[in-house]
Design a protein around this motif. Sequence first.
Motif, PDB file in Angstrom:
ATOM      1  N   ARG A  71      81.368 -25.539  45.117  1.00  0.00           N
ATOM      2  CA  ARG A  71      82.534 -26.172  45.740  1.00  0.00           C
ATOM      3  C   ARG A  71      82.852 -25.537  47.088  1.00  0.00           C
ATOM      4  O   ARG A  71      83.135 -26.227  48.073  1.00  0.00           O
ATOM      5  CB  ARG A  71      83.762 -26.041  44.832  1.00  0.00           C
ATOM      6  CG  ARG A  71      83.708 -26.886  43.592  1.00  0.00           C
ATOM      7  CD  ARG A  71      85.019 -26.834  42.819  1.00  0.00           C
ATOM      8  NE  ARG A  71      86.083 -27.405  43.630  1.00  0.00           N
ATOM      9  CZ  ARG A  71      87.340 -26.971  43.628  1.00  0.00           C
ATOM     10  NH1 ARG A  71      87.703 -25.968  42.856  1.00  0.00           N
ATOM     11  NH2 ARG A  71      88.255 -27.542  44.386  1.00  0.00           N
ATOM     12  N   VAL A  72      82.819 -24.206  47.131  1.00  0.00           N
ATOM     13  CA  VAL A  72      83.163 -23.483  48.359  1.00  0.00           C
ATOM     14  C   VAL A  72      82.133 -23.758  49.449  1.00  0.00           C
ATOM     15  O   VAL A  72      82.490 -24.055  50.600  1.00  0.00           O
ATOM     16  CB  VAL A  72      83.287 -21.966  48.083  1.00  0.00           C
ATOM     17  CG1 VAL A  72      83.394 -21.181  49.371  1.00  0.00           C
ATOM     18  CG2 VAL A  72      84.485 -21.692  47.180  1.00  0.00           C
ATOM     19  N   VAL A  88      89.141 -23.849  48.806  1.00  0.00           N
ATOM     20  CA  VAL A  88      88.881 -25.213  49.278  1.00  0.00           C
ATOM     21  C   VAL A  88      90.110 -25.773  49.995  1.00  0.00           C
ATOM     22  O   VAL A  88      89.995 -26.390  51.063  1.00  0.00           O
ATOM     23  CB  VAL A  88      88.438 -26.115  48.101  1.00  0.00           C
ATOM     24  CG1 VAL A  88      88.415 -27.581  48.512  1.00  0.00           C
ATOM     25  CG2 VAL A  88      87.069 -25.676  47.586  1.00  0.00           C
ATOM     26  N   ALA A 116      82.489 -27.306  50.695  1.00  0.00           N
ATOM     27  CA  ALA A 116      83.703 -27.453  51.509  1.00  0.00           C
ATOM     28  C   ALA A 116      83.501 -26.842  52.887  1.00  0.00           C
ATOM     29  O   ALA A 116      83.960 -27.393  53.897  1.00  0.00           O
ATOM     30  CB  ALA A 116      84.891 -26.797  50.809  1.00  0.00           C
TER      31      ALA A 116
END
Length: 199
Positions: free
Chosen positions: A113-114, A161, A117
Amino acid sequence: MADDKSGREKQARNADKRQRVRDIAAELERWDETEPEIDTAALAEFDSDLDSLDFPATGAEIVGRIGDREVEAADSMYTVEELVPETDALTFDSPSTLRVRVQRPTVAAAMKRVVEASEQLSSTDLSESQREAYEKTFRALKAIDADDDDEGIQAISDWIVDWIRDEEILPGSRAVRRQAAKFCRSNGYEIQNDNWLGI
């Protein structure tokens, strides 16, 4: 240093010495890691899928080739696509580096996710050292709240995020550690001063 045989040999010895120091530091760092969530035996079929890849391989290449491959953790199933960022910015040098990522699915999903993002930022790249610091924070959270549905990992990945979206820059690794420590303290988790999160 002179560019002759003895100068080159000295440079090679110095490079070798620096590599040994890094290897020792990495080994010492691994001593306090939590155990991998996926048993090595459960990765046997996954290892056969790695033979179809040419390393080094980017996250995008890996997801494109074996993204739908499932790996079983203690409590659920994950696909490789859920654990590996679909990006050309992240490269896995060998099958073992990919295997290490997949063995810690909670941390891997948060890092995915990081990383994805951070791809939205046009002016900043997520450096390897910053990525390692974020991952170390997630591993520390996993060690602290291993029995509580990984709330800390989810909360801090959400925070990173949101920060990237709102501020349009990457949060510093110290700010991420501070936020993780704040989460732990507000939820009653004790943090030792010598812990990574004891900031």
